[in-house]
Write an enzyme that holds these catalytic residues in place. Sequence first.
Site, PDB file in Angstrom:
ATOM      1  N   THR A 124       0.851  -1.192   0.000  1.00  0.00           N
ATOM      2  CA  THR A 124       0.000   0.000   0.000  1.00  0.00           C
ATOM      3  C   THR A 124       0.892   1.249   0.000  1.00  0.00           C
ATOM      4  OG1 THR A 124      -1.870   1.051   1.103  1.00  0.00           O
ATOM      5  CG2 THR A 124      -0.181   0.139   2.551  1.00  0.00           C
ATOM      6  N   GLU A 155      -6.561  -3.021  -0.988  1.00  0.00           N
ATOM      7  CA  GLU A 155      -7.596  -3.572  -1.877  1.00  0.00           C
ATOM      8  C   GLU A 155      -7.394  -5.063  -2.148  1.00  0.00           C
ATOM      9  OE1 GLU A 155      -9.573  -0.617  -4.856  1.00  0.00           O
ATOM     10  OE2 GLU A 155      -7.438  -0.255  -4.961  1.00  0.00           O
ATOM     11  N   HIS A 236     -15.054   3.610 -10.281  1.00  0.00           N
ATOM     12  CA  HIS A 236     -13.771   3.287  -9.657  1.00  0.00           C
ATOM     13  C   HIS A 236     -12.678   2.952 -10.675  1.00  0.00           C
ATOM     14  CE1 HIS A 236     -11.582   0.871  -6.274  1.00  0.00           C
ATOM     15  NE2 HIS A 236     -10.755   1.422  -7.124  1.00  0.00           N
TER      16      HIS A 236
HETATM   17 ZN   LIG Z   1      -8.603   1.245  -7.149  1.00  0.00          ZN
END
Ligand SMILES: [Zn+2]
Length: 352
Positions: A124, A155, A236
């Site tokens: 991340t 994610e 998204h």
């Molecule tokens: Zn994304």
Amino acid sequence: MKKVISAKDVEEAIRKGVDLDALTAGAILTPSAKDVIREHGGKTASVAKPSGGVSGTGSEPSQQLSSKSPKGDLEDLFNSAYCQYLKEQIVDVGRRMWEREYVDGNGGNIAIRVGEDIAVCTPTLVSKGFMKPEDMALVDFEGNQILGQKKRTSEILMHLQIMKKQPRAVATAHCHPPTSTGYAVAGIEPPTCMIPEFEVFSSVAIAPYRTPGTPEMGKLVADLVDKHNTILMANHGVVSWSHNNVEDAYFKMEILEAYCKTVLIAAQLGKEPNTMTPGQLKDLLAIKQNLGIPDPRIGLKECELCDNAEWRPGVTCAVPPKDEATVSGEVSPEAEAAVKAITDQILQKLQG
Ligand SMILES: [Zn+2]
């Protein structure tokens, strides 16, 4: 288009003593061709070389580890030449995503399955254009981090849910390519029957919006990966999976983004675009099936394909809902009852 290598090609090459690496370099392998190579003890396509920048493949571990394997074995795997090679592939794909402007800020993430229920994934808060192999993390399929200095991507659940739902998914990639993401924001699936590359390699569907990183988001995406390899995530971005390798998962992004741009151009030219005939599409779907790529249209009749008479962005080939499909020769209970009623009436008249 890339050369397609079938099981027959591989068997012939083995008989003739041809170098399998040379035969398969830059080519697409059918799933059965990969099986033959695996049985032969050669390199498997799940670690096929991406072009450029990566050296040395290591060899796939002989035994599949799981999250329950001893920590020492998992450490050996994570630090092996094989995993190093996969980490370099992830770095390479991340750089290509960033260079093509498919990711912004720290956006985008990538994962590769390396065992029964374990995967190597991106960290991340690191730009995908500037990752190092040592930034990668090892996680179990619940998203718990097992190894790695940097914290795994937020994610990751979506990638793992795809791998759980689709056992053939060896690699997953997620990014925000602007044109495809525009379609995802508008809630429009790209129309079909225009470009062969897109028809053969992509099967696109849209998943509804949920907060990124939540199990709900992952579930809605995973619900679609049985028949689709590229999912537009509403408002998204895009996520894709491959049964070959991580570069192949990334190729789905290039193919989709290029296609979405092409459709936008075609829509602006002031003339209705020419589309493929159902027969032409059927030929492409046959290639797709041979490559082991899913598509809900595989098996449809020609007359059901390319129903694009009123073309506009968002029009796709007509796929009838499951319950509307009838099996030829099968009589419905209603029809059976009607036939019986008429037969009874005739018999009554004859007897009366
Ligand atoms: Zn994304």
